[in-house]
Write an enzyme that holds these catalytic residues in place. Structure first.
Site, PDB file in Angstrom:
ATOM      1  N   SER A 299       0.836  -1.198   0.000  1.00 38.32           N
ATOM      2  CA  SER A 299       0.000   0.000   0.000  1.00 38.32           C
ATOM      3  C   SER A 299       0.880   1.261   0.000  1.00 38.32           C
ATOM      4  O   SER A 299       1.667   1.467  -0.915  1.00 38.32           O
ATOM      5  CB  SER A 299      -0.961  -0.048   1.188  1.00 38.32           C
ATOM      6  OG  SER A 299      -1.983   0.902   1.065  1.00 38.32           O
TER       7      SER A 299
ATOM      8  N   HIS B 182      -8.092  -4.986  -0.962  1.00 41.24           N
ATOM      9  CA  HIS B 182      -6.913  -4.266  -0.478  1.00 41.24           C
ATOM     10  C   HIS B 182      -6.507  -4.758   0.907  1.00 41.24           C
ATOM     11  O   HIS B 182      -7.326  -4.890   1.812  1.00 41.24           O
ATOM     12  CB  HIS B 182      -7.198  -2.762  -0.417  1.00 41.24           C
ATOM     13  CG  HIS B 182      -5.979  -1.961  -0.080  1.00 41.24           C
ATOM     14  ND1 HIS B 182      -5.016  -1.652  -1.001  1.00 41.24           N
ATOM     15  CD2 HIS B 182      -5.530  -1.454   1.105  1.00 41.24           C
ATOM     16  CE1 HIS B 182      -4.054  -0.965  -0.436  1.00 41.24           C
ATOM     17  NE2 HIS B 182      -4.330  -0.840   0.855  1.00 41.24           N
TER      18      HIS B 182
ATOM     19  N   ASP C 197     -10.237  -3.273  -5.148  1.00 40.90           N
ATOM     20  CA  ASP C 197      -9.329  -2.323  -4.512  1.00 40.90           C
ATOM     21  C   ASP C 197      -9.300  -1.035  -5.330  1.00 40.90           C
ATOM     22  O   ASP C 197      -9.118  -1.081  -6.552  1.00 40.90           O
ATOM     23  CB  ASP C 197      -7.925  -2.942  -4.445  1.00 40.90           C
ATOM     24  CG  ASP C 197      -6.890  -2.074  -3.745  1.00 40.90           C
ATOM     25  OD1 ASP C 197      -7.254  -0.996  -3.229  1.00 40.90           O
ATOM     26  OD2 ASP C 197      -5.716  -2.479  -3.715  1.00 40.90           O
TER      27      ASP C 197
END
Length: 403
Positions: A189, A373, A343
């Site tokens: 991320s 995600h 996501d």
């Protein structure tokens, strides 16, 4: 009595509606995923309420949850774990105990959390980096970079870059028995964002003689120009990372000024004088047809020049690695990119993979169609998921084969 029951029913309905998040039908372990999503949504709403009431910043409230997940550095029979500092930045260091026939591999890891949450000592990250060290018999450096809202860009980038540059010194690599030809940066991320930015910056740094062997970017966030990509539209209200939260993370990376968040929420934050940058994130040219679906690419709506002058970070490639030219991508190391179907950041990873390939960079793009995600961190009971184990194993296998 009837009025009280009606009020209770209405209040319960409102609360249930507020915390409910639709679960994609193709996900495994749907009930467990629903409970995870509900917990995330409830925690985020409580943090929003604390922020609104002036009790504490939204991200500071979420950090309390992250702090509850902290575990002290604990060695085991396979790995020695210590907290230390590299170049005055806190890191957690994992050194494998099993003998090695030669020099070891190394992974420098940057945790996720929207540049404002998380730490190397969180249970999920400690497990990930410990497992990496043990499985690969590798030295792992997990970086505790400073976080927003206390620190804004470029502090987070500078911290991880400083650690990486320090570790790549010949004397440091020798100290830990690391092969200088087998070092990787990795992150998930926001950590994937930092890893990509570090790899790009190293190409320009004449002081660094050691070259990275690889970079591993796990559902990375890579651009802040267009927050209305098909993945943002399609997954804007889905689990873990809805669009509004990603907008909050992006704006909070640069400032606590709500004017930037409001501009980003409406996708009107890029000034016309920066219009040339949109060529690097034009999804109509960079995404495969199956992701475009029925979405129509429209010309950008430009925003305030004053806002960009006050907070130029969102136009800086160190914050948005997709904004570099094709020429600046050439020479990047072997790359692994993990994207998840459900996501908002899916299209960032797809576009970067496409641009890297076009620049001649060897890329393994692993797209998980039945994943969301952050799925890879869900490998510990009671929130362990089959998809989390599968993605973790694929990531470790790639490192083992390519590093």
């Amino acid at each position: 009595m009837g009025a009280k029951l009606l009020c209770l029913f209405l209040a319960s309905t409102l609360i249930a509606y507020s915390i409910y998040t639709p679960i994609p039908e193709d996900l495994e372990d749907p009930w467990k995923v629903m409970l995870i999503a509900t917990a995330f949504r409830t925690t985020s709403l409580l943090a929003e309420a604390a922020d609104w009431l002036g009790l504490m910043d939204h991200k500071e409230a979420l950090m309390l949850v992250a702090a509850a997940e902290y575990i002290a550095p604990t060695s085991d029979e396979n790995v020695t774990v210590t907290d230390t500092e590299f170049s005055n930045v806190a890191v957690r260091l994992y050194l494998p105990r099993k003998p090695s026939d030669g020099l070891r591999r190394a992974v420098i890891y940057f945790h996720g959390g929207g540049w404002s949450l998380g730490q190397a000592g969180m249970k999920s990250y400690d497990y990930l980096t410990r497992w990496t060290s043990n499985r690969l018999n590798a030295v792992v450096v997990s970086v505790n970079y400073r976080l927003a809202p206390k620190y804004h860009f470029p502090v987070q980038f500078e911290d991880v870059y400083s650690v990486t540059k320090f570790f790549l010194q010949s004397s440091v690599l020798f100290q830990y028995g690391v092969d200088p030809d087998r070092v990787c940066v990795a992150g998930d991320s926001a950590g994937g964002n930092l890893a990509a930015a570090v790899a790009q910056q190293l190409l320009k740094d004449s002081e660094v003689k050691t070259k990275l062997k690889a970079q591993a970017l796990l559902y990375p966030v890579l651009q802040s120009l267009d927050l209305n990509l098909p993945s943002y539209q399609e997954n804007g209200n889905k689990i873990i990372l809805p669009r509004w939260l990603m907008v909050k993370f992006w704006s909070g990376y640069f400032t606590s000024d709500p004017s930037l968040r409001e501009a980003m929420a409406s996708n009107r934050h890029v000034p016309v004088e920066s219009s040339h940058l949109f060529q690097f994130v034009n999804w109509s040219n960079l995404l495969p047809e199956e992701l475009k679906k029925d979405y129509v690419y429209t010309s950008p709506t430009y925003g305030s020049s004053e806002l960009a002058q006050k907070y130029p970070g969102f136009l800086d490639p160190r914050a948005a690695p997709l904004l570099v030219s094709d020429a600046q991508l050439r020479g990047l190391p072997l790359t692994y990119i993990l994207t998840c179907e459900h996501d908002v950041l899916r299209d960032d990873g797809f576009m970067y993979a496409e641009r890297l390939r076009a620049a001649g960079v060897p890329v393994t793009h692993d797209h998980a169609k039945r994943a969301f995600h952050g799925a890879m961190i869900f490998v510990l009971s009671p929130t362990d998921l089959a998809v989390g184990h599968r993605l973790l194993n694929r990531y470790i296998e790639w490192l083992n084969e390519n590093l």
